[in-house]
Design an enzyme around this catalytic site. Sequence first.
Site, PDB file in Angstrom:
ATOM      1  N   GLU A 192       0.818  -1.211   0.000  1.00 18.90           N
ATOM      2  CA  GLU A 192       0.000   0.000   0.000  1.00 18.90           C
ATOM      3  C   GLU A 192       0.853   1.264   0.000  1.00 18.90           C
ATOM      4  O   GLU A 192       0.343   2.379   0.061  1.00 18.90           O
ATOM      5  CB  GLU A 192      -0.944  -0.007   1.199  1.00 18.90           C
ATOM      6  CG  GLU A 192      -2.173  -0.873   0.984  1.00 18.90           C
ATOM      7  CD  GLU A 192      -1.843  -2.330   0.716  1.00 18.90           C
ATOM      8  OE1 GLU A 192      -2.170  -2.818  -0.387  1.00 18.90           O
ATOM      9  OE2 GLU A 192      -1.253  -2.994   1.584  1.00 18.90           O
ATOM     10  N   ASN A 276      -0.786  -7.680  -3.852  1.00 20.55           N
ATOM     11  CA  ASN A 276      -1.473  -6.865  -4.846  1.00 20.55           C
ATOM     12  C   ASN A 276      -0.518  -5.946  -5.591  1.00 20.55           C
ATOM     13  O   ASN A 276       0.525  -5.550  -5.073  1.00 20.55           O
ATOM     14  CB  ASN A 276      -2.543  -6.009  -4.166  1.00 20.55           C
ATOM     15  CG  ASN A 276      -1.936  -5.069  -3.131  1.00 20.55           C
ATOM     16  OD1 ASN A 276      -1.588  -5.498  -2.039  1.00 20.55           O
ATOM     17  ND2 ASN A 276      -1.811  -3.797  -3.463  1.00 20.55           N
ATOM     18  N   ASP A 318      -7.778  -5.631  -4.847  1.00 24.83           N
ATOM     19  CA  ASP A 318      -6.838  -5.877  -3.744  1.00 24.83           C
ATOM     20  C   ASP A 318      -6.945  -7.298  -3.207  1.00 24.83           C
ATOM     21  O   ASP A 318      -6.947  -7.525  -2.002  1.00 24.83           O
ATOM     22  CB  ASP A 318      -7.025  -4.869  -2.598  1.00 24.83           C
ATOM     23  CG  ASP A 318      -5.981  -5.073  -1.506  1.00 24.83           C
ATOM     24  OD1 ASP A 318      -4.792  -5.202  -1.843  1.00 24.83           O
ATOM     25  OD2 ASP A 318      -6.350  -5.122  -0.315  1.00 24.83           O
TER      26      ASP A 318
END
Length: 600
Positions: A192, A276, A318
């Site tokens: 992230e 991801n 995700d």
Amino acid sequence: MRRFSLLTSGIALCAATVAYANDDLITQMDDSKQWAIQTGDYKNHRYSELDEINAENVGDLQVAWTFSTGVLRGHEGSPLVIGDTMYVHTPFPNIVYALDLSNEGKIIWKYEPKQDPDVIPVMCCDTVNRGVAYADGKIFLHQADTKVVALDANTGDVLWEVQNGDPSIGETNTATVLPVKDKVIVGISGGEFGVRGHVTAYDINSGELVWRAYSLGPDDDMLVDPENTTHLGKPIGENSSLNSWEGDQWMIGGGTTWGWYAADMEENLFYYGTGNPSTWNPAQRPGDNRWTMTVMARDIDTGMAKWFYQMTPHDEWDYDGVNENILTEQEFDGEMRKLLTRFDRNGLAYTMDRVTGELLVAEKFDPVVNWTTGVDMDPNSETYGRPQVVAQYSTAQNGEDVNTTGICPAALGTKDQQPAAYSPKTQVFYVPTNHVCMDYEPFRVSYTAGQPYVGATLSMYPAPDSHGGMGNFIAWDNINGEILWSIPEKFSVWSGALATAGDVVFYGTLEGHLKAVHADTGEELYRFKTPSGIIGNVMTYEHDGRQYVGVLSGVGGWAGIGLAAGLTNPNDGLGAVGGYAALSDYTALGGQLTVFALPN
């Protein structure tokens, strides 16, 4: 219950005559009295041959003793037991305790690393750690700040330490490590934050870097052979990753490696999954984004990749592919095969040949999964092995700044990292799951090193038209790809399962219950409310002739981030705060180990 014939495990029967540093670990794993590795064994079975506690008497369990860790936030992972010593870890600041099981749990030593608290806001989904590892008289800790530390198991003294990443650019760690042969294999977190994922092998005795394999980028960086590394049986070809990204997006492309690792000593391979792609806005990264969302098989000695399989090309939701791979030997279509079974975040359960990477089964393990109609299983098809995406739930097709609603599962998947268990006795998998859907709105985001690089707003909620809860605990047949039984739960089951030879399966709930169910039927046999929500993994061991079951409680993790971090905005926690708001009505922060046994 239907049973299949098994091959011999083979872990301890490796033909190699070379002595390795993990020989001691293998001996400990083969002794059911110990709990020597987070996953139970190299095959990730999370199974114990102990059967003093069984389906007939588990209802008589009592609390034998407890231990407060002194830390709040989410407690994932489990203790280890080696001989008379138990090793207990905590979330940040990642304290490690050695407890004397022969002296009422007296603290033998305590290791408390000094870490910069600035690493906390760089950890996306709570300050969890999934546990320490043991090998060759050493305890291995991978800290939040990515420092890998080897401690003397007897004294807690630091034997060596090495920095594996850079928190200033978003690199952190939440995972345990894999000690195997003469190496310690470690991953990295931070998808992230635009981190480029990798796995790294360090020398188990010195901490010297042996090799590093990136998840994406140039072939040399990824440790692949374009002609001999395969995807679904075909060579991946030159620049397989670079050709699937636009420009230099791969440099901040994600594919982090914060999940669980498995090893097949006979094949000299280890297995893991990649996370991801960055950002969560698929419009900013056209292409398949290889090799994110991929299960990888690599040579233990060199790191060279043997085969890949990308579960979710060009991820739009995700659905990190980091979940554990469970290795079994079972009959498939009349032939004994070495299998790999994984329950992916994307809601599909895969059964593969772990030697060749052949895809054998791909089925939904929650009926509400709706983003795909299923995987193309025709080897002659151009889309072989790809999930068929439903346009209504495609955040890429619907576009930026459009709120795509009703996607199942939510971003935390039908199962996140919480590990399943496998019983060789029943040949059934016992799987903690999430029963959660979401709305997902991608938006344009720019990259700044060390800052969140998400690019989507989410909200989560229970699967509609169902039992009203947010989780199920299921039994799964990996040969036929079907649910055998399912137990509905009020919240996601974020605890790792444990199966035993006593026909009992244990798991914990976010409200804080330790539950025991019958391995054949799922009938509840026992429950006990611990002081806080359970996101830890149940383990068992024997000491002085008595079997014990232990679990860490301490609510947190992604599902419990609202409680753990005191967040109230429903969109915070990447959408989990609103979805799990009711959790505060059932439990509170904590940090405790609870150990159970039968009455004397």
